[in-house]
Design a protein around this motif. Structure first.
Motif, PDB file in Angstrom:
ATOM      1  N   PHE A  68      35.935  35.246  45.253  1.00 11.74           N
ATOM      2  CA  PHE A  68      36.978  34.939  44.335  1.00 11.74           C
ATOM      3  C   PHE A  68      36.685  35.113  42.910  1.00 11.74           C
ATOM      4  O   PHE A  68      37.635  35.694  42.022  1.00 11.74           O
ATOM      5  CB  PHE A  68      37.032  33.458  44.274  1.00 11.74           C
ATOM      6  N   LEU A  75      36.431  27.656  36.993  1.00  9.85           N
ATOM      7  CA  LEU A  75      36.889  26.940  38.239  1.00  9.85           C
ATOM      8  C   LEU A  75      36.220  25.289  37.851  1.00  9.85           C
ATOM      9  O   LEU A  75      34.886  25.461  37.907  1.00  9.85           O
ATOM     10  CB  LEU A  75      36.620  27.596  39.524  1.00  9.85           C
ATOM     11  N   PHE A 113      44.355  31.267  43.151  1.00 11.31           N
ATOM     12  CA  PHE A 113      43.419  30.463  43.990  1.00 11.31           C
ATOM     13  C   PHE A 113      44.165  30.401  45.306  1.00 11.31           C
ATOM     14  O   PHE A 113      43.325  30.412  46.424  1.00 11.31           O
ATOM     15  CB  PHE A 113      43.064  29.333  43.419  1.00 11.31           C
TER      16      PHE A 113
END
Length: 319
Positions: A114, A123, A288
């Motif tokens: 990611f 994040l 996401f």
């Protein structure tokens, strides 16, 4: 004062129910938030909030203003996003909440991929089985297992959770292998139960075979409210329990756990990506969401093996 900033402060106070909490979420001094709301009320010549020493509630005029302000701010965010992020990589802070076992075994191990695709995203990953309030806690989206009970949220199903009944070899040597689910309520056996962090209610063990559906409380000495602890308790020989199949798989493979009552299945649970309907789906959330959908869609253990039951209030114990 900037009217847009005042409106954003007002929205956050309404959603969080607290000037202090709103100030924390906005990274502003509490006094600044208070002055912004006072400026807004003075400008509009109406009282938007009821203030007491213990809580803040919205007035009828404030509720109407909140709904229209929320739409206006979302439109402004849409305009800015279309102009500034059309050709730019997603960036900034993203708050996501994920169930404990899904986070430990699926999401966190895949995060390097990611971040390789989204190096500018910061994040904040909340991990735990306790349900969060997406609005009050300022969470952008959550990943949760179980049927949805809050119909005001927007959800997309991204996977399916299978559940298996297990116990340790040591437990079975002492107590024996149950022949029927109802044996779990006999004196000779012990279960490990899961209870809700929010309500304290213990969830039943479920069994399905040939159209017969059993829900059993079992006889327990230990109940936990976190899915990784449930597996640890089973490994310690504390009883029979039900855990996600992807969580039990390595222990079943090495013999640390044994499947119990394999001829009885547990209803499969859907896994959803959930976000508030009025929360702007910005580029970070989209990034996401796209990544999570691809991750869960490519994980064989999360693919449905049987039709899902009709929507109903299901336990969310197996996160």
């Amino acid at each position: 004062m900037d009217q847009i900033s005042s409106m954003r402060c007002f929205v956050r106070v309404v959603e969080s129910g607290s000037f202090t909490r709103a100030a924390d979420l906005l990274s502003l001094p509490k006094g600044t938030v208070t002055k912004q709301i006072q400026h807004l009320e003075s400008r509009l010549r109406v009282q938007l909030l009821h203030r007491t020493t213990r809580r803040v509630t919205v007035t009828p005029d404030g509720a109407a203003y909140y709904e229209r302000t929320l739409r206006l701010l979302a439109d402004l965010d849409d305009i800015e996003t279309s102009m500034t992020q059309a050709n730019a990589a997603p960036s900034g802070r993203l708050r996501v909440d994920v169930g404990a076992s899904i986070a430990r075994l699926l999401v966190i191990p895949a995060l390097p991929q990611f971040f390789a695709r989204n190096p500018s995203i910061q994040l904040d990953l909340g991990v735990g089985d306790r349900p969060v309030d997406l609005i009050a806690d300022n969470v952008d989206c959550v990943v949760r297992a179980g049927s949805l009970t809050e119909q005001s949220l927007v959800a997309r199903r991204i996977g399916t959770l299978s559940v298996v009944t297990v116990a340790s070899p040591g437990y079975l040597r002492v107590h024996g292998m149950p022949a029927h689910p109802q044996d779990l309520e006999a004196d000779g056996h012990r279960t490990i139960n899961y209870f809700s962090s929010r309500t304290g209610r213990s969830f039943p063990h479920e069994f399905v075979q040939d159209g017969e559906h059993l829900e059993l409380a079992g006889r327990y000495q230990l109940a936990v409210n976190e899915s990784n602890a449930l597996t640890s308790a089973a490994l310690a020989g504390l009883g029979i329990t039900q855990v996600a199949s992807f969580q039990a798989a390595p222990y079943l493979d090495d013999g640390s756990l044994v499947q119990v009552l394999p001829e009885w299945s547990h209803p499969q649970l859907p896994i959803h990506l959930v976000y508030p309907p009025n929360r702007h789906l910005n580029a970070r959330v989209r990034a996401f969401a796209d990544w999570a959908i691809a991750l869960f869609g490519s994980t064989p253990a999360l693919q449905a093996r049987e039709p899902l039951p009709a929507p109903q209030e299901a336990s969310t114990t197996l996160h």
